[in-house]
Design a protein around this motif. Sequence first.
Motif, PDB file in Angstrom:
ATOM      1  N   SER A   1     -21.738  38.988  52.229  1.00  0.00           N
ATOM      2  CA  SER A   1     -21.236  39.303  50.897  1.00  0.00           C
ATOM      3  C   SER A   1     -20.093  38.377  50.499  1.00  0.00           C
ATOM      4  CB  SER A   1     -20.740  40.748  50.865  1.00  0.00           C
ATOM      5  OG  SER A   1     -20.076  41.017  49.651  1.00  0.00           O
ATOM      6  N   ILE A   2     -20.263  37.761  49.335  1.00  0.00           N
ATOM      7  CA  ILE A   2     -19.187  36.999  48.715  1.00  0.00           C
ATOM      8  C   ILE A   2     -18.852  37.736  47.431  1.00  0.00           C
ATOM      9  CG2 ILE A   2     -18.559  34.827  47.595  1.00  0.00           C
ATOM     10  CD1 ILE A   2     -20.629  33.434  49.429  1.00  0.00           C
ATOM     11  N   MET A   3     -17.618  38.212  47.326  1.00  0.00           N
ATOM     12  CA  MET A   3     -17.221  38.956  46.132  1.00  0.00           C
ATOM     13  C   MET A   3     -15.702  39.032  46.048  1.00  0.00           C
ATOM     14  SD  MET A   3     -18.270  42.782  47.586  1.00  0.00           S
ATOM     15  CE  MET A   3     -18.567  43.435  45.999  1.00  0.00           C
ATOM     16  N   PRO A   4     -15.185  39.203  44.821  1.00  0.00           N
ATOM     17  CA  PRO A   4     -13.744  39.405  44.682  1.00  0.00           C
ATOM     18  C   PRO A   4     -13.340  40.703  45.387  1.00  0.00           C
ATOM     19  CG  PRO A   4     -14.792  39.103  42.526  1.00  0.00           C
ATOM     20  CD  PRO A   4     -15.880  39.241  43.536  1.00  0.00           C
TER      21      PRO A   4
ATOM     22  N   LEU B   1     -19.971  36.548  41.367  1.00  0.00           N
ATOM     23  CA  LEU B   1     -19.041  35.589  40.780  1.00  0.00           C
ATOM     24  C   LEU B   1     -18.178  36.188  39.670  1.00  0.00           C
ATOM     25  CD1 LEU B   1     -21.363  32.455  40.764  1.00  0.00           C
ATOM     26  CD2 LEU B   1     -19.671  33.150  42.474  1.00  0.00           C
ATOM     27  N   SER B   2     -18.221  37.502  39.521  1.00  0.00           N
ATOM     28  CA  SER B   2     -17.370  38.178  38.546  1.00  0.00           C
ATOM     29  C   SER B   2     -15.908  37.836  38.827  1.00  0.00           C
ATOM     30  CB  SER B   2     -17.548  39.689  38.631  1.00  0.00           C
ATOM     31  OG  SER B   2     -18.903  40.045  38.449  1.00  0.00           O
ATOM     32  N   LEU B   3     -15.136  37.728  37.818  1.00  0.00           N
ATOM     33  CA  LEU B   3     -13.703  37.434  37.868  1.00  0.00           C
ATOM     34  C   LEU B   3     -13.396  35.974  38.204  1.00  0.00           C
ATOM     35  CD1 LEU B   3     -12.320  40.706  39.507  1.00  0.00           C
ATOM     36  CD2 LEU B   3     -12.639  40.187  37.088  1.00  0.00           C
TER      37      LEU B   3
ATOM     38  N   PRO C   1     -11.690  31.489  42.698  1.00  0.00           N
ATOM     39  CA  PRO C   1     -11.903  30.225  43.408  1.00  0.00           C
ATOM     40  C   PRO C   1     -12.387  30.421  44.846  1.00  0.00           C
ATOM     41  CG  PRO C   1      -9.847  30.142  42.193  1.00  0.00           C
ATOM     42  CD  PRO C   1     -10.353  31.571  42.108  1.00  0.00           C
ATOM     43  N   SER C   2     -11.895  31.445  45.530  1.00  0.00           N
ATOM     44  CA  SER C   2     -12.311  31.679  46.914  1.00  0.00           C
ATOM     45  C   SER C   2     -13.799  32.013  46.992  1.00  0.00           C
ATOM     46  CB  SER C   2     -11.485  32.797  47.551  1.00  0.00           C
ATOM     47  OG  SER C   2     -11.605  33.989  46.796  1.00  0.00           O
TER      48      SER C   2
END
Length: 132
Positions: A7-10, A69-71, A74-75
Amino acid sequence: MDPYIYSIMPVSSDGDYQKKRTHLSSVAGEYELTVHFPLDRGLPELGKEFDLARVVDEIKRAALVIADLSLERPSCYYELGLAQALGAQVVLIARVGTNIHQAFGRNSVTQFRDLQDYPSVVRQALLKARGL
């Protein structure tokens, strides 16, 4: 190790993080997958280097990478770049209205309106992925 979704998420910047995390884990379970949330292993201590080798290994072993990619964090784009460069199978999701920056596949982002819509978008992402 069982097949998992990376998972990649803010996280700290997203007030909906815990609810998204719960939805993602629940939907993944429907497909007999678990979800790897990178921050569950903790942040590096102050002054210690980010463990790039570990992240690369975790992405390589993942059955799928879902990048929220919400928000516009950059990370998240950094991790997405790693996953795409490694040739991982990646699906992109984002809240409606999110500006999608330089990313391979930016025209194929599956969008969600709100948290009620989120589980169905995650299901669509899993169905979009080959073999899942």
